[in-house]
Scaffold this motif. Structure first.
Motif, PDB file in Angstrom:
ATOM      1  N   UNK A   1       3.966  -7.708   4.836  1.00  0.00           N
ATOM      2  CA  UNK A   1       4.586  -8.602   3.849  1.00  0.00           C
ATOM      3  C   UNK A   1       5.577  -7.858   2.952  1.00  0.00           C
ATOM      4  N   UNK A   2       5.311  -6.593   2.677  1.00  0.00           N
ATOM      5  CA  UNK A   2       6.198  -5.813   1.805  1.00  0.00           C
ATOM      6  C   UNK A   2       7.528  -5.483   2.475  1.00  0.00           C
ATOM      7  N   UNK A   3       7.596  -5.644   3.787  1.00  0.00           N
ATOM      8  CA  UNK A   3       8.830  -5.299   4.512  1.00  0.00           C
ATOM      9  C   UNK A   3       9.725  -6.515   4.738  1.00  0.00           C
ATOM     10  N   UNK A   4       9.294  -7.689   4.252  1.00  0.00           N
ATOM     11  CA  UNK A   4      10.043  -8.912   4.503  1.00  0.00           C
ATOM     12  C   UNK A   4      10.365  -9.628   3.197  1.00  0.00           C
ATOM     13  N   UNK A   5      11.262 -10.593   3.267  1.00  0.00           N
ATOM     14  CA  UNK A   5      11.642 -11.374   2.092  1.00  0.00           C
ATOM     15  C   UNK A   5      10.791 -12.629   1.997  1.00  0.00           C
ATOM     16  N   UNK A   6      10.105 -12.788   0.880  1.00  0.00           N
ATOM     17  CA  UNK A   6       9.315 -14.001   0.659  1.00  0.00           C
ATOM     18  C   UNK A   6      10.262 -15.172   0.419  1.00  0.00           C
TER      19      UNK A   6
END
Length: 203
Positions: A179-184
């Motif tokens: 999740x930290x490597x992608x855009x929410x």
């Protein structure tokens, strides 16, 4: 079986029958056009021949079989991933399936996207590898998922990109490393949605 459940089954069946009728009408038109075309035959003597021409049923059957398989795979994704999330949550899951299919790196059919990695570590949708598909379903919730899937496939219910182009999501109860490597992009019900290039596992 309650009247409401029977009505839901009937509606789902009607939508699927309508979709199949469109597919069959298109196939029949193509077959009819090919059968009525006669190339020029001047200067050629042809003896009369009695022939029985049959429409190529196997091709039509294959289209219907594929349509039903795609409907089942989408129904399963909606049911197992978001049956408690209402229509909005289920449509969000459907969006991710279609975004992945359009992206090109996750499979080129609904079933290919949903069952990517099934049965192995790293399956993309957890229900395809944790045994959920082998457990009894809640009938009313399953019929609702089937109906919504049919409505989406036939365009009766439109997907409006509520997830902002999301390719991935996870339940709010977990915090996966990816999740930290992608855009929410958004949160819909109990799912958080993301977009990005990473090929990661969903929950």
């Amino acid at each position: 079986m309650s009247k409401n459940t029977a009505d839901a089954i009937s509606r789902s069946d009607r939508v699927l029958v309508a979709a199949m009728a469109i597919v069959l009408a298109t196939a029949s038109a193509a077959i009819g056009a090919s059968l009525t075309y006669h190339p020029p035959t001047e200067h050629v003597a042809v003896a009369p021949v009695k022939a029985v021409v049959q429409a190529p049923r196997p091709a039509t059957d294959a289209v219907m079989t594929q349509l039903l398989a795609e409907h089942k795979c989408l129904s399963e994704a909606l049911y197992y991933e978001a049956r408690g999330e209402g229509a909005g949550g289920q449509k969000a899951v459907a969006e991710v399936v279609f975004h992945r299919m359009n992206h090109g790196n996750y499979g080129h059919s609904i079933c290919a996207v949903v069952y990517e990695g099934a049965g192995h570590t790293g399956c993309q949708f957890s229900f395809t590898c944790n045994g959920d598909v082998n457990r009894p379903r809640q009938l009313a919730a399953w019929r609702q998922s089937e109906t919504l899937a049919a409505q989406i496939l036939t365009g009766q219910v439109a997907l409006k990109n509520a997830t902002g182009g999301a390719l991935n999501y996870h339940a709010v109860s977990v915090a996966p490393d990816w999740a930290d490597t992608m855009d929410k992009t958004t949160q819909i019900g109990n799912h958080v949605f993301y977009r990005g290039a990473a090929h990661t596992r969903d929950s």
